[in-house]
Design an enzyme around this catalytic site. Structure first.
Site, PDB file in Angstrom:
ATOM      1  N   ARG A  36       0.844  -1.023   0.001  1.00 16.37           N
ATOM      2  CA  ARG A  36       0.068   0.079  -0.130  1.00 16.37           C
ATOM      3  C   ARG A  36       0.915   1.570   0.061  1.00 16.37           C
ATOM      4  O   ARG A  36       0.421   2.231  -0.789  1.00 16.37           O
ATOM      5  CB  ARG A  36      -0.962   0.022   1.179  1.00 16.37           C
ATOM      6  CG  ARG A  36      -2.222  -0.791   0.984  1.00 16.37           C
ATOM      7  CD  ARG A  36      -3.049  -0.963   2.235  1.00 16.37           C
ATOM      8  NE  ARG A  36      -4.437  -1.253   2.124  1.00 16.37           N
ATOM      9  CZ  ARG A  36      -5.290  -1.669   2.840  1.00 16.37           C
ATOM     10  NH1 ARG A  36      -5.160  -1.474   3.720  1.00 16.37           N
ATOM     11  NH2 ARG A  36      -6.517  -2.201   2.368  1.00 16.37           N
ATOM     12  N   LYS A 197     -17.693 -16.536   4.196  1.00 17.31           N
ATOM     13  CA  LYS A 197     -19.138 -16.363   4.681  1.00 17.31           C
ATOM     14  C   LYS A 197     -20.079 -15.735   3.483  1.00 17.31           C
ATOM     15  O   LYS A 197     -19.490 -14.770   2.998  1.00 17.31           O
ATOM     16  CB  LYS A 197     -19.312 -15.524   5.768  1.00 17.31           C
ATOM     17  CG  LYS A 197     -18.679 -16.220   7.043  1.00 17.31           C
ATOM     18  CD  LYS A 197     -19.302 -15.668   8.385  1.00 17.31           C
ATOM     19  CE  LYS A 197     -18.897 -16.264   9.506  1.00 17.31           C
ATOM     20  NZ  LYS A 197     -18.058 -15.258  10.326  1.00 17.31           N
ATOM     21  N   GLY A 350      -7.690  -7.826  -0.153  1.00 18.67           N
ATOM     22  CA  GLY A 350      -7.641  -8.572   0.838  1.00 18.67           C
ATOM     23  C   GLY A 350      -7.070 -10.057   0.651  1.00 18.67           C
ATOM     24  O   GLY A 350      -5.801  -9.963   0.182  1.00 18.67           O
ATOM     25  N   GLY A 373     -12.569  -4.158   1.801  1.00 15.54           N
ATOM     26  CA  GLY A 373     -13.604  -3.733   1.956  1.00 15.54           C
ATOM     27  C   GLY A 373     -13.995  -2.674   0.495  1.00 15.54           C
ATOM     28  O   GLY A 373     -15.113  -2.516   0.073  1.00 15.54           O
TER      29      GLY A 373
END
Ligand SMILES: Nc1ncnc2c1ncn2[C@@H]1O[C@H](COP(=O)(O)OP(=O)(O)OP(=O)(O)O)[C@@H](O)[C@H]1O
Ligand SMILES: O=C(O)[C@H](O)COP(=O)(O)O
Length: 393
Positions: A36, A197, A350, A373
């Site tokens: 990053r 999930k 991620g 996100g």
């Protein structure tokens, strides 16, 4: 609405508050992955080259509004300085008199890095006073923090009300790549969705079903779909309350003519561990006290084939528990097929970004998003507050 970019403003001699996402992994006070930080360099160099006084701001971790010694930004500042071969002065506050004095003594082209903005409780509350205090430090606001663009915080959104607010090069590039992929995709367009999930991926699956030609599902979330198909899944991850939703996605795919691919076979184990016995079984043969922890070889072959025959691919979420070598093959094989395909390949940040690094194919991807996100919310079709807040052209 088009937003202003750095190229639309005169930067010479200006104090520029540049929000970056230096929320990087750290261990023992050192940055362990500088991706990053490297990604922010083009913007920082552009500001320096154009004679701005560069005031960098970022969050690190989730300190919940208090000072946390382990979440200071100085190590990120040191890493940036090393990468730029240039002094970067790390301050131990992000507002106040001392900061103002430091900024007043800056020359054009100098760089300071403010302390973690989340040490102030007002940051995450998007507090007006804090936003004004940030704005008072500068003449122009540049937002280059794509990874935090889904947060409406004082240093990402609030500050933009008080200054001319423009996008940085990284933010622009991320929006450009992801935006083009979703609005004018080359076809066949394939999305690969994995991870733990269903609950976290509802929005993205729903939105992508309106866009893609193929949807490949793997990872922990696939077992709720398998259950929805009427198969037994042993002790695999299951979200009981999402079975109907999984059924509705299967139906939506049929109605839209999207080819929805679910695992044909899986690698199962009796416990969630790298050491126990494993075996490969067909999807309708998962034994009662075993759990699925990776996609099996037939699924790998099928998914690789789809990947090799696509023109554009977006990948978010691993195919199995890739952190354990016994269950890494599915994710590794997908990563390798992504490296081989001629399609334009986009990694949605991620864990998938970590996976392509782990399997040494990161440099063969066309775009690896710096936002986990944020890229997910963008792919869900949601507005990103850090982008909405920028000044319209
Ligand atoms: N079959 C499975 N059973 C249990 N856990 C699984 C399974 N497959 C994958 N996982 C786990 O899911 C985790 C990643 O999923 P998660 O939803 O947290 O992140 P992600 O989808 O990569 O999202 P992001 O990209 O935003 O980080 C990994 O740690 C992986 O071990
Ligand atoms: O790592 C990220 O996804 C961004 O830096 C945002 O961090 P957050 O989830 O703590 O807001």
């Amino acid at each position: 609405m088009k937003k202003m970019t750095m190229k639309d403003v005169d930067l010479k001699g200006k104090r520029v508050f540049c929000r970056v996402d230096f929320n990087v992994p750290m261990s023992e006070g050192k940055v362990t992955d500088d991706t990053r930080i490297r990604a922010a360099i083009p913007t920082i160099e552009y500001l320096v080259d154009n004679g701005a006084k560069v005031i960098l701001a970022s969050h690190l971790g989730r300190p919940k509004g208090t000072v946390n010694e382990d979440m200071r930004l100085a190590a990120a500042g040191a890493k940036l300085s090393e990468l730029l071969h240039k002094e970067v002065k790390s301050l131990d506050e992000s507002i106040g008199q001392k900061v103002e004095q430091e900024i007043a003594s800056m020359n054009d082209g100098d760089i300071v890095l403010l302390e973690n903005v989340r040490f102030h409780p007002g940051e995450e509350k998007n507090d007006e006073q804090l936003a004004k205090a940030f704005a008072a430090l500068a003449d122009v606001f540049v937002n280059d923090a794509f990874g935090a663009a889904h947060r409406a915080h004082a240093s990402t959104a609030g500050i933009a009300k008080h200054l001319t607010a423009v996008s940085g090069l990284l933010l622009e590039k991320e929006l450009d790549v992801l935006g083009k992929a979703l609005s004018e995709p080359e076809r066949p367009f394939t999305a690969i969705i994995g991870g733990a999930k269903v609950k976290d991926k509802i929005g993205v699956i729903d939105h992508l079903l309106d866009k893609v030609d193929n949807l490949l599902i793997g990872g922990g979330l696939s077992y709720t779909f398998t259950k929805a198909q009427g198969h037994e899944i042993g002790t695999s991850l299951l979200e009981e309350d999402k079975i109907e939703l999984a059924q509705s996605f299967i139906k939506k795919a049929e109605e839209k003519g999207v080819k929805l691919y679910l695992p044909l076979d899986v690698v199962v184990a009796q416990k969630f561990s790298n050491d126990g016995e494993t075996k490969v079984v067909n999807i309708d043969e998962i034994p009662a006290d075993w759990m699925g922890l990776d996609i099996g070889p037939k699924t790998v072959e099928l998914y690789s084939d789809v990947i090799l025959n696509s023109k554009l691919i977006i990948w978010n979420g691993p195919m199995g528990v890739f952190e354990m070598s016994s269950f890494e093959n599915g994710t590794k094989s997908v990563a390798q097929a992504m490296a081989k395909t001629e399609a334009y390949t986009v990694i949605g940040g991620g864990d998938s970004a970590a996976a392509v690094e782990q399997f040494n194919v990161a440099d063969q991807m066309d775009h690896i998003s710096t936002g986990g996100g944020a890229s997910l919310e963008f792919m869900e079709g949601k507005e990103l507050p850090g982008v909405t807040a920028l000044t319209d052209k």
